[in-house]
Each structure stands twice: as C-alpha cells, then as structure tokens.
Design an enzyme around this catalytic site. Structure first.
Site, short mmCIF file in Angstrom:
data_model
loop_
_atom_site.label_atom_id
_atom_site.label_comp_id
_atom_site.label_asym_id
_atom_site.label_seq_id
_atom_site.Cartn_x
_atom_site.Cartn_y
_atom_site.Cartn_z
CB CYS A 180 -5.14 -5.89 8.66
SG CYS A 180 -6.35 -4.63 8.36
CB CYS A 317 16.72 -8.67 1.96
SG CYS A 317 16.07 -10.40 1.89
#
Ligand SMILES: [Zn+2]
Length: 352
Positions: A180, A317
């Site tokens: 969520c 990254c």
C-alpha cells in the site's frame, strides 16, 4: 445467554452451540493494517475467545484513510498495541495479545499451530506466500484477502479441504500485490474485504461441520470501479508446488529478502550472474554499466516489468537506495542470490 451476543446467537446458523464454539476458539490476524482493522472488530465483537495480532509497523498519517481502528492519538504507536487497546475496549471478554514483530519463517510454526483460524491481513506478497505455505504445512484454514487499487480478492485456503494459494498462483507475479506504500488503495474496498474475511472466519469457527458454505474452493473478486463482483471456482492442482507435497517436506522460505552488498571488484568475479539496472529509463539512457538490463524500480512496483528468470543477480541504482525495494521483486521472481552494488554506478565507474 450473554446479552452482548444476543443478535447473533438467535441466528439459527450460529445458535448457542455456535456461540460456545466461537468463545472456545482462537484467531491469528497477521497484519493490523487496513484488512486487519476491518476484520478484527467483527471477530472481537463476535466473541472469538482469543485473538492474536502480529504487526511490526507503527501508525502513520497515511494509514488513517483506511485503518479505522486508529486515530490521531495513535500516530507513532505500534499498530498491534494500538489495535489491541481499541479492541479491548470493544469487548473486554476477549483475550487479546499484541505482538510487535514481523510474521516470519522463525515464528510461523508456533503462531499457526497456536490458533484455529488464520486471517491474512498482510499487505505484501512475501508475507502472503510465507503465510499461505505455513498454513498448508501446519494444517490451518487461512482466510485470505488482498486489495490493490480498486480491485480486491478474498477466499479461504485449507489444503485438507481445497486448494492453497499456490494452486491459484504458483508464485507471486512481480508487482501483483504492491505494498500500500507503493500503490493507491480505496479505503472502503479494504473495509469490505476485511469484513468478508471476518465473516468467513466466524463461519469456519462457529460451524466447523460445514453447515454454512465458506469460500473454500471459491475466489471472490471485486472490481469496485463498476462494482462488479465475481465468484470463481478454484481447483486444487495435483501438481501444486506446495500442497501436493507431504506437509513435513514443505520448506518455508525466510520472508526477509537478503541482499548482499558487494564492491565492483567482487561483482566482476560473480559467475552466472545477471546484471540489472533499476534506475529510471532516462538515467539508464544517460549511461549504464555495459550489459546491464534496464528494469526500472517504478515498473517493478507497478507490475509492468517482466523479470527474466535466473538464480543469481546483481542489481544497481545510482547510490544503492533503490536496490532493496527492487530486490523484493527479484526474490519473488525466483532469484535465490541477490547482490547489490555498493556505491551504485558511480562506484563501478570509479573502479573501472
Ligand atoms: Zn496447492
């Protein structure tokens, strides 16, 4: 007869015998987020004898939109304890235990064996799969629920009587149940799903002889955009990777994704290792490590990315911050060894 339960005890489907069974039963709720906040008050209100809530999170303001057991005064408090306090006020006759920890492979057996019915209130697929496998292994019915955006699913898995989660989805498709924290979710839909889970749990406990049909073998699907509901049959798969096995041989994988940080030199020496760049496409286009496959974290999280199969991978990254959230998706795709590049692409360039 206890006045508190009068409105359900007069139901022929429950009756005094069903009420007594509820009072003698126990429920484990894994997660006190939106689903748990919706199911728990009904379970406690119905007079389940003992309820255990396990959740390692604390309440933050973005939770209040759907996690209705909490208010402003709960901000910063552990969810398990805050939920337990509210629920004790709702029904002090129920024995409620709050565990401020993660459900994991280490505590799964004692928790599941210690309860009659398990309610899945978790919000990530690592926990959902671990919980589902553990419920097969330790033979407990699992009242499953998941909500993503505007769509929800619920069912009851009990391998002795029907399919398990892996009969339905053998492994977690990447991004299938985004947290969520990563995807939006409509509060009332979470409430509906959690309420349905509570109803299924009450039916399982009050009427174990099967006088009421539960969602075992049936999957409830709701698309709230046009309020379209479906219930589809789910069959047990004879070749299911989990419930076709003898319970003692079912292996519970640790749900904590282990990511080992390594430096550029060590990275060069990894055999059979796939290299993935989890930065955004514009960053990749501006320069990347030769041979790296572009799989931006954003596409992993929204389920757009298809991860090529493999067992060992190195992900990078710019600085390393995006590797851990990305690793969850590689683990779900079947990677057993996940490495991240210390210092990200800059460190690689500096070492070259
Ligand atoms: Zn199965």
């Amino acid at each position: 007869m206890n006045e508190r339960y009068a409105k359900q005890t007069i139901l022929p489907e429950i009756g005094p015998a069903g009420q007594a069974r509820l009072g003698a039963s126990s429920v484990l709720c894994v997660g006190a987020g939106g689903l748990g906040c919706a199911s728990l008050p009904y379970l406690v209100g119905a007079g389940v004898g003992r309820v255990t809530i396990i959740d390692a999170d604390v309440v933050d303001r973005t939770n209040l939109q759907r996690q209705v057991l909490f208010g402003e005064a709960s901000l910063g408090q552990p969810k398990a304890a805050a939920a337990a306090a509210r629920l004790t006020d709702l029904n002090p006759m129920v024995e409620i235990e709050a565990l401020e920890q993660r459900f994991n492979a280490g505590n799964a057996e004692a928790l599941i064996r210690g309860h009659d019915v398990i309610v899945d209130g978790s919000d990530n697929y690592a926990t959902k799969y671990l919980l589902a496998d553990a419920c097969v292994k330790f033979d407990r019915p699992l009242v499953y629920g998941s909500v993503t955006g505007m769509e929800a699913m619920a069912t009851v898995f009990h391998a002795r009587r029907g399919p398990c989660l892996r009969c339905l989805f053998p492994q977690a498709p990447t991004g299938w149940v985004p947290n969520c924290a990563e995807a939006g979710v409509l509060g009332p839909l979470v409430g509906m799903t959690g309420s349905l889970q509570a109803a299924e749990a009450v039916k399982l406990l009050a009427s174990p002889d099967g006088a009421m049909n539960t969602l075992i073998g049936r999957l409830w699907i709701m698309d709230i955009r046009d309020t379209r509901q479906q219930i589809i049959a789910v069959r047990k798969r004879p070749d299911c990777p989990v419930c076709s096995q003898a319970p003692s041989t079912i292996e519970l994988l640790a749900d904590d994704v282990e990511v080992r940080e390594i430096g550029p030199r060590e990275a060069h020496e990894l055999p059979d290792c796939r290299l993935f760049d989890v930065r955004e496409p514009d960053e990749y286009a501006a320069g990347h490590i030769p041979g790296a496959i572009s799989l931006p974290l954003s596409t992993l999280q929204d389920g757009q990315a298809r991860i090529p199969s493999g067992t060992r991978c190195l992900i990078y990254c710019e600085s390393g911050a995006r590797c851990r959230p990305a690793a969850v998706h590689f683990k779900a795709a079947g990677y057993r060894e996940i490495f991240s590049l210390r210092g990200g692409r800059k460190a690689w360039q500096a070492a070259a």
